[in-house]
Design a protein around this motif. Structure first.
Motif, short mmCIF file in Angstrom:
data_model
loop_
_atom_site.label_atom_id
_atom_site.label_comp_id
_atom_site.label_asym_id
_atom_site.label_seq_id
_atom_site.Cartn_x
_atom_site.Cartn_y
_atom_site.Cartn_z
N ASP A 143 13.91 19.32 6.93
CA ASP A 143 13.65 20.67 7.32
C ASP A 143 13.44 21.02 8.60
OD1 ASP A 143 13.92 21.07 4.57
OD2 ASP A 143 11.70 21.63 4.22
N ARG B 98 15.27 23.48 10.88
CA ARG B 98 14.70 24.51 11.60
C ARG B 98 14.77 24.61 12.95
NH1 ARG B 98 10.03 23.72 7.39
NH2 ARG B 98 10.35 25.47 6.04
N ALA C 63 10.51 34.34 12.25
CA ALA C 63 10.19 33.88 10.91
C ALA C 63 10.44 32.42 10.75
CB ALA C 63 11.40 34.55 9.93
N VAL C 64 11.29 31.97 11.50
CA VAL C 64 11.75 30.44 11.48
C VAL C 64 10.35 29.65 11.91
CG1 VAL C 64 12.97 28.27 12.17
CG2 VAL C 64 14.17 30.48 11.67
N HIS D 218 7.35 30.67 11.78
CA HIS D 218 6.34 30.70 10.79
C HIS D 218 6.53 29.64 9.55
CE1 HIS D 218 3.33 32.60 8.17
NE2 HIS D 218 4.24 32.50 7.24
N SER D 219 7.63 29.55 9.27
CA SER D 219 7.88 28.35 8.20
C SER D 219 7.69 27.23 8.74
CB SER D 219 9.16 28.59 7.41
OG SER D 219 10.28 28.62 8.16
N GLY E 219 4.05 26.28 9.09
CA GLY E 219 3.32 25.97 7.75
C GLY E 219 3.56 24.49 7.34
N SER E 220 4.97 24.00 7.68
CA SER E 220 5.01 22.59 7.35
C SER E 220 4.44 21.72 8.23
CB SER E 220 6.51 22.32 6.98
OG SER E 220 7.22 22.45 8.09
N GLU F 156 5.93 32.00 17.34
CA GLU F 156 5.97 32.88 16.23
C GLU F 156 5.31 34.40 16.77
OE1 GLU F 156 3.97 34.13 11.70
OE2 GLU F 156 3.44 32.25 12.82
#
Length: 115
Positions: A32, A36, A51-52, A54-55, A58-59, A76
């Motif tokens: 991932d 990303r 958006a990218v 942000h994810s 998170g990971s 972000e």
């Protein structure tokens, strides 16, 4: 590699919780992260970057990659206010940080596979 990059305690907690699912979790995180990074490197759209990032944040945060998460957080929240050259620098920082921590996760995976 200092622990300003990776929270080792978070990783051992994950290892205990995930048990045999841990290597797969590491694989997913690495794959991932690669995709990303690819998205961040090829877009200049602030919404997409945000958006990218942000994810990714998170990971990275879930996986204990504390500095990577912080860099993603910065991108972000600031993507819309930065010039293309500043964004390129931030993406380069994120890419460099991932390159630094990636071996940690690859080692974890090797280790998890042999135990």
């Amino acid at each position: 590699m200092t622990d300003t990059h990776v929270d080792r305690e978070a990783l051992s907690a994950l290892r205990e919780i995930m048990e045999e699912g841990y290597p797969e979790l590491l694989d997913t995180f690495l794959a991932d992260s690669e995709s990303r990074l690819g998205e961040l490197q090829k877009t200049s759209d602030a919404k997409v970057l945000s958006a990218v990032a942000h994810s990714f944040k998170g990971s990275a945060s879930n996986m204990g990659a504390v500095r990577l998460a912080a860099l993603c957080q910065e991108l972000e929240s600031e993507a819309k206010d930065k010039s293309p050259s500043e964004i390129a620098r931030m993406v380069a920082d994120i890419t460099g940080e991932f390159a630094d921590v990636r071996p940690v996760y690859e080692d974890e995976r090797q280790h998890a596979m042999t135990h």
